[in-house]
Design a protein around this motif. Structure first.
Motif, short mmCIF file in Angstrom:
data_model
loop_
_atom_site.label_atom_id
_atom_site.label_comp_id
_atom_site.label_asym_id
_atom_site.label_seq_id
_atom_site.Cartn_x
_atom_site.Cartn_y
_atom_site.Cartn_z
N ALA A 56 0.81 -1.22 0.00
CA ALA A 56 0.00 0.00 0.00
C ALA A 56 0.84 1.26 0.00
N GLU A 57 2.12 1.16 0.34
CA GLU A 57 3.01 2.32 0.29
C GLU A 57 3.37 2.68 -1.15
N TYR A 58 3.14 1.75 -2.07
CA TYR A 58 3.53 1.95 -3.46
C TYR A 58 2.34 2.06 -4.42
N ILE A 59 1.21 1.44 -4.08
CA ILE A 59 0.11 1.35 -5.04
C ILE A 59 -1.18 1.91 -4.47
N ASP A 60 -2.11 2.24 -5.37
CA ASP A 60 -3.37 2.88 -5.01
C ASP A 60 -4.52 1.91 -4.88
N VAL A 61 -4.45 0.81 -5.61
CA VAL A 61 -5.51 -0.20 -5.61
C VAL A 61 -4.87 -1.56 -5.33
N LEU A 62 -5.30 -2.21 -4.25
CA LEU A 62 -4.81 -3.54 -3.92
C LEU A 62 -5.70 -4.57 -4.60
N GLN A 63 -5.10 -5.39 -5.44
CA GLN A 63 -5.86 -6.40 -6.18
C GLN A 63 -5.74 -7.75 -5.48
N ILE A 64 -6.88 -8.38 -5.22
CA ILE A 64 -6.91 -9.69 -4.59
C ILE A 64 -7.12 -10.75 -5.67
N PRO A 65 -6.18 -11.66 -5.85
CA PRO A 65 -6.31 -12.68 -6.90
C PRO A 65 -7.54 -13.56 -6.69
N ALA A 66 -8.05 -14.07 -7.79
CA ALA A 66 -9.30 -14.84 -7.75
C ALA A 66 -9.20 -16.05 -6.82
N PHE A 67 -8.09 -16.76 -6.87
CA PHE A 67 -7.95 -17.95 -6.03
C PHE A 67 -7.95 -17.61 -4.54
N LEU A 68 -7.72 -16.34 -4.20
CA LEU A 68 -7.59 -15.93 -2.79
C LEU A 68 -8.77 -15.09 -2.31
N CYS A 69 -9.84 -15.04 -3.09
CA CYS A 69 -10.93 -14.11 -2.78
C CYS A 69 -11.71 -14.47 -1.52
N ARG A 70 -11.50 -15.68 -0.98
CA ARG A 70 -12.18 -16.08 0.26
C ARG A 70 -11.27 -15.97 1.49
N GLN A 71 -10.02 -15.54 1.30
CA GLN A 71 -9.05 -15.49 2.40
C GLN A 71 -9.35 -14.31 3.31
N THR A 72 -9.96 -14.58 4.43
CA THR A 72 -10.43 -13.52 5.32
C THR A 72 -9.30 -12.61 5.79
N ASP A 73 -8.18 -13.18 6.24
CA ASP A 73 -7.10 -12.34 6.76
C ASP A 73 -6.51 -11.44 5.67
N LEU A 74 -6.49 -11.92 4.44
CA LEU A 74 -5.99 -11.13 3.32
C LEU A 74 -6.94 -9.97 3.01
N LEU A 75 -8.24 -10.26 2.96
CA LEU A 75 -9.23 -9.22 2.67
C LEU A 75 -9.25 -8.16 3.77
N VAL A 76 -9.18 -8.57 5.02
CA VAL A 76 -9.19 -7.62 6.13
C VAL A 76 -7.93 -6.76 6.13
N ALA A 77 -6.77 -7.38 5.89
CA ALA A 77 -5.52 -6.62 5.85
C ALA A 77 -5.53 -5.60 4.73
N ALA A 78 -6.07 -5.99 3.57
CA ALA A 78 -6.18 -5.05 2.45
C ALA A 78 -7.11 -3.90 2.81
N ALA A 79 -8.24 -4.23 3.41
CA ALA A 79 -9.21 -3.20 3.80
C ALA A 79 -8.61 -2.21 4.78
N GLU A 80 -7.83 -2.70 5.71
CA GLU A 80 -7.29 -1.85 6.77
C GLU A 80 -6.24 -0.86 6.28
#
Length: 272
Positions: A106-130
């Motif tokens: 997030a220090e480098y990019i404006d939009v964090l993209q979540i890969p399709a295979f990982l779209c159910r990974q709760t910790d990944l989605l929450v970390a991206a949101a935060e």
């Protein structure tokens, strides 16, 4: 257009009746490549009034073969993505693959993209949101549009309403994908803008050669149908010479074919 998208495209002049575009090479191969693609695509989009997000993966974590190219190094690649955005005054995006990558990326990019295979990974989605950044979640090849409500809910519960969902095809047998355009309105029903990934939806994965195949001759067909179906944005990976691309060359659009396609799509958008 959503307010967070208007903020994202604040440095660009665009027609609000247009769609927005996420485009670039599949992966950061070199500084020369990302600069060439960003300069060409940003010029086209500026002339056509299309809001543009530059995309290049800083690392390819999901490859069929262990011998496939994965990147030039995370720090170098992220720095080049950021430099590209600053040079052409563009928002930029890249994939993240684990929860501990979200804050550094997030220090480098404006939009964090979540890969399709990982779209159910709760910790990944929450970390991206935060991070407070825009989060673009690609719909899993194994999910329906309505099921993506749970990914949206996870991000919103983490305090972030800047969400995009991307349709990228559904598994069809072992070695092919099919696009169900019902997923566009189904995912829009979650209250978020929806993007059509016109290149990955044409992949032919799990080939015995260890290299994913594709049908790039159908990119225009996928894109036209998506705009006619009401998609707010398009995702198109593009390369000056896909035949020598180090990742996903089999389903990328040749760079010189992008402008005439976008002109056709704007005409369809006017009719819709």
């Amino acid at each position: 257009m959503e307010q967070f998208l208007k903020d994202l495209f604040a440095d660009q002049s665009y027609n609000e009746k247009s769609f927005f575009l996420i485009a670039g090479p599949c992966v950061v191969e070199s500084e020369e490549l990302v600069m060439e693609v960003a300069e060409k695509v940003s010029g086209i989009c500026k002339n056509l009034g299309i809001p543009y997000i530059f995309k290049a993966s800083y690392r390819k974590a999901n490859r069929t073969s262990a011998s496939s190219f994965t990147g030039i190094g995370d720090d170098n690649a992220l720095a080049l993505v950021k430099k590209t955005g600053e040079t052409f005054r563009l928002p930029v995006t890249s994939d993240i693959h684990a929860h501990d990558e979200a804050a550094p990326a997030a220090e480098y990019i404006d939009v964090l993209q979540i890969p399709a295979f990982l779209c159910r990974q709760t910790d990944l989605l929450v970390a991206a949101a935060e991070t407070g950044k825009v989060v673009n979640v690609k719909k899993g090849q194994f999910l329906s549009g309505p099921a993506m409500q749970f990914a949206v809910e996870k991000i919103r519960k983490a305090g972030n309403n800047k969400i995009i969902l991307t349709e990228r095809g559904t598994t069809f047998g072992y070695q092919d994908l099919v696009v169900d355009y019902r997923n566009i309105p189904w995912m829009q029903a979650h209250g978020v803008p929806v993007v059509m990934d016109c290149t990955h939806s044409l992949q032919q994965p799990n080939q015995t050669s260890g290299i994913t195949g594709g049908n790039p001759q159908l990119i225009a067909t996928i894109a036209k149908a998506a705009i006619a179906s009401g998609a707010e944005g398009l995702f198109i990976e593009t390369h000056p010479n896909p035949a020598i691309a180090k990742s996903d060359g089999a389903n990328m659009l040749r760079l010189d074919l992008l402008e005439p396609l976008l002109k056709q799509l704007l005409k369809i958008k006017e009719v819709v």
